[in-house]
Design a protein around this motif. Structure first.
Motif, PDB file in Angstrom:
ATOM      1  N   SER A  18      48.347  48.226  -0.183  1.00 16.33           N
ATOM      2  CA  SER A  18      47.704  47.304   0.922  1.00 16.33           C
ATOM      3  C   SER A  18      48.182  46.071   0.658  1.00 16.33           C
ATOM      4  N   ASP A  19      49.184  45.738   0.215  1.00 19.04           N
ATOM      5  CA  ASP A  19      49.621  44.408  -0.274  1.00 19.04           C
ATOM      6  C   ASP A  19      48.517  43.470  -0.837  1.00 19.04           C
ATOM      7  N   GLU A  20      47.660  43.801  -1.936  1.00 19.99           N
ATOM      8  CA  GLU A  20      46.682  43.204  -2.301  1.00 19.99           C
ATOM      9  C   GLU A  20      47.037  42.756  -3.770  1.00 19.99           C
ATOM     10  N   VAL A  21      46.487  41.690  -4.242  1.00 20.19           N
ATOM     11  CA  VAL A  21      46.510  41.057  -5.638  1.00 20.19           C
ATOM     12  C   VAL A  21      44.851  41.308  -6.157  1.00 20.19           C
ATOM     13  N   TYR A  22      44.686  41.688  -7.464  1.00 18.31           N
ATOM     14  CA  TYR A  22      43.455  42.009  -7.777  1.00 18.31           C
ATOM     15  C   TYR A  22      43.530  40.958  -9.060  1.00 18.31           C
ATOM     16  N   VAL A  23      42.390  40.244  -9.489  1.00 16.21           N
ATOM     17  CA  VAL A  23      42.708  39.366 -10.622  1.00 16.21           C
ATOM     18  C   VAL A  23      41.115  39.459 -11.142  1.00 16.21           C
ATOM     19  N   THR A  24      41.061  39.239 -12.601  1.00 14.91           N
ATOM     20  CA  THR A  24      39.722  39.353 -13.182  1.00 14.91           C
ATOM     21  C   THR A  24      39.756  38.347 -14.299  1.00 14.91           C
ATOM     22  N   GLY A  25      38.485  38.063 -14.818  1.00 14.30           N
ATOM     23  CA  GLY A  25      38.530  36.966 -15.817  1.00 14.30           C
ATOM     24  C   GLY A  25      36.960  36.596 -16.012  1.00 14.30           C
ATOM     25  N   GLU A  26      36.901  35.404 -16.327  1.00 14.06           N
ATOM     26  CA  GLU A  26      35.366  34.432 -16.522  1.00 14.06           C
ATOM     27  C   GLU A  26      35.121  33.459 -16.042  1.00 14.06           C
ATOM     28  N   THR A  27      33.870  33.393 -15.657  1.00 16.71           N
ATOM     29  CA  THR A  27      33.541  32.078 -14.798  1.00 16.71           C
ATOM     30  C   THR A  27      32.437  31.460 -15.256  1.00 16.71           C
ATOM     31  N   TYR A  28      32.459  30.104 -15.409  1.00 13.50           N
ATOM     32  CA  TYR A  28      31.238  29.647 -15.717  1.00 13.50           C
ATOM     33  C   TYR A  28      30.634  28.773 -14.536  1.00 13.50           C
ATOM     34  N   SER A  29      31.461  29.025 -13.263  1.00 11.27           N
ATOM     35  CA  SER A  29      30.743  28.280 -12.117  1.00 11.27           C
ATOM     36  C   SER A  29      29.776  28.857 -11.341  1.00 11.27           C
ATOM     37  N   THR A  30      28.682  28.147 -11.125  1.00 16.11           N
ATOM     38  CA  THR A  30      27.632  28.520 -10.098  1.00 16.11           C
ATOM     39  C   THR A  30      28.071  28.693  -8.498  1.00 16.11           C
ATOM     40  N   ASP A  31      29.128  28.106  -8.232  1.00 17.50           N
ATOM     41  CA  ASP A  31      29.656  28.586  -7.033  1.00 17.50           C
ATOM     42  C   ASP A  31      30.909  29.263  -6.758  1.00 17.50           C
ATOM     43  N   PHE A  32      31.282  29.993  -7.757  1.00 18.82           N
ATOM     44  CA  PHE A  32      32.569  30.674  -7.534  1.00 18.82           C
ATOM     45  C   PHE A  32      32.477  31.490  -6.317  1.00 18.82           C
ATOM     46  N   PRO A  33      33.498  31.583  -5.679  1.00 17.44           N
ATOM     47  CA  PRO A  33      33.762  31.953  -4.313  1.00 17.44           C
ATOM     48  C   PRO A  33      33.531  33.469  -4.053  1.00 17.44           C
ATOM     49  N   SER A  34      32.399  33.880  -4.605  1.00 18.84           N
ATOM     50  CA  SER A  34      31.848  35.236  -4.211  1.00 18.84           C
ATOM     51  C   SER A  34      31.948  35.671  -2.691  1.00 18.84           C
ATOM     52  N   THR A  35      32.124  36.685  -2.379  1.00 21.44           N
ATOM     53  CA  THR A  35      31.801  37.105  -0.892  1.00 21.44           C
ATOM     54  C   THR A  35      30.846  38.169  -0.889  1.00 21.44           C
ATOM     55  N   THR A  36      30.443  38.245   0.530  1.00 22.37           N
ATOM     56  CA  THR A  36      29.486  39.209   0.922  1.00 22.37           C
ATOM     57  C   THR A  36      29.775  40.729   0.531  1.00 22.37           C
ATOM     58  N   GLY A  37      28.782  41.392  -0.130  1.00 27.28           N
ATOM     59  CA  GLY A  37      29.194  42.878  -0.150  1.00 27.28           C
ATOM     60  C   GLY A  37      29.798  43.228  -1.518  1.00 27.28           C
ATOM     61  N   GLY A  38      29.847  42.408  -2.401  1.00 26.38           N
ATOM     62  CA  GLY A  38      30.392  42.615  -3.571  1.00 26.38           C
ATOM     63  C   GLY A  38      29.192  43.065  -4.495  1.00 26.38           C
ATOM     64  N   THR A  39      29.659  43.232  -5.975  1.00 25.38           N
ATOM     65  CA  THR A  39      28.508  43.729  -6.974  1.00 25.38           C
ATOM     66  C   THR A  39      27.394  42.763  -7.190  1.00 25.38           C
ATOM     67  N   GLN A  40      27.803  41.504  -7.198  1.00 29.16           N
ATOM     68  CA  GLN A  40      26.751  40.564  -7.609  1.00 29.16           C
ATOM     69  C   GLN A  40      27.150  39.205  -6.938  1.00 29.16           C
ATOM     70  N   ALA A  41      25.964  38.532  -6.291  1.00 31.16           N
ATOM     71  CA  ALA A  41      26.389  37.490  -5.525  1.00 31.16           C
ATOM     72  C   ALA A  41      26.250  36.162  -5.947  1.00 31.16           C
ATOM     73  N   THR A  42      25.480  36.177  -7.427  1.00 29.23           N
ATOM     74  CA  THR A  42      25.321  34.890  -8.241  1.00 29.23           C
ATOM     75  C   THR A  42      25.465  34.971  -9.774  1.00 29.23           C
ATOM     76  N   LEU A  43      25.939  33.971 -10.335  1.00 28.14           N
ATOM     77  CA  LEU A  43      26.130  33.891 -11.749  1.00 28.14           C
ATOM     78  C   LEU A  43      24.812  34.375 -12.264  1.00 28.14           C
ATOM     79  N   SER A  44      24.789  35.343 -13.480  1.00 35.06           N
ATOM     80  CA  SER A  44      23.453  35.555 -14.161  1.00 35.06           C
ATOM     81  C   SER A  44      23.304  35.036 -15.351  1.00 35.06           C
ATOM     82  N   ALA A  45      24.369  34.256 -15.909  1.00 34.75           N
ATOM     83  CA  ALA A  45      24.402  33.957 -17.354  1.00 34.75           C
ATOM     84  C   ALA A  45      25.233  32.696 -17.097  1.00 34.75           C
ATOM     85  N   VAL A  46      25.457  32.215 -18.688  1.00 35.79           N
ATOM     86  CA  VAL A  46      26.227  30.900 -18.675  1.00 35.79           C
ATOM     87  C   VAL A  46      27.605  31.251 -18.219  1.00 35.79           C
ATOM     88  N   VAL A  47      28.297  32.579 -18.601  1.00 34.38           N
ATOM     89  CA  VAL A  47      29.477  32.943 -18.229  1.00 34.38           C
ATOM     90  C   VAL A  47      29.234  34.338 -17.658  1.00 34.38           C
TER      91      VAL A  47
END
Length: 176
Positions: A18-47
């Motif tokens: 599908s010519d897609e790139v997947y990336v993973t890591g860590e975020t401390y951001s409360t406004d990380f650009p999550s999209t509708t329909g994913g596993t979790q919509a908001t930050l649930s801890a400090v990281v």
């Protein structure tokens, strides 16, 4: 790719079909650009861990989600199953409530600081293991038994196509 605080990508992989790139890591951001329909919509801890899916030109964020529990969680590796549309991430979880581990090899956290491996769909939603059926009634008579049960609440992301019933009459084992 990031938000109003520190974010780090630790691993990426490609999905050639599908010519897609997947990336993973860590975020401390409360406004990380999550999209509708994913596993979790908001930050649930400090990281929290994050998983993102982008086009190969890196110009469009197709899907992104937080993944984590009440304490800090980080994913550091990512792979795509070559035959199924499933994404695997691995890292370390300090949360006793890290999502998606029910039914796994170790379905409860030790004391935190555990290794975690999670499986998500291509759309970045959790794939749980199937839950067990609930036996509602068992009635015996005339050398047979009838068992009624309620179907599992989760099919683990795949349709349940049948069940095996095993009995132990007179010490033998019969499978149907």
């Amino acid at each position: 790719l990031g938000g109003n605080n520190d974010d780090a990508a630790w691993a990426l992989t490609f999905r050639k079909e599908s010519d897609e790139v997947y990336v993973t890591g860590e975020t401390y951001s409360t406004d990380f650009p999550s999209t509708t329909g994913g596993t979790q919509a908001t930050l649930s801890a400090v990281v929290d861990a994050f998983i993102g899916r982008l086009n190969t030109n890196l110009t469009t964020l197709i899907q992104a989600t937080y993944v984590g529990g009440a304490n800090g969680d980080v994913t550091r590796a990512i792979a795509i199953h070559p035959l199924r549309d499933e994404v695997y991430v691995a890292g370390d979880a300090n949360s006793l409530d890290f999502p998606g581990v029910t039914g796994g090899a170790q379905s409860a956290s030790g004391i935190g600081g555990d290794v975690v491996v999670a499986r998500v769909s291509r759309g970045l939603t959790l794939i749980d293991s199937p839950s067990v059926p609930i036996i509602g009634a068992a009635t015996s008579g005339d050398g047979q038994i009838s068992i009624a049960f309620t179907a599992p609440t989760s099919d683990g992301g795949s349709p349940i196509t049948g069940y095996t019933v095993v009995s132990n009459p007179a010490g033998g084992v019969d499978a149907n």
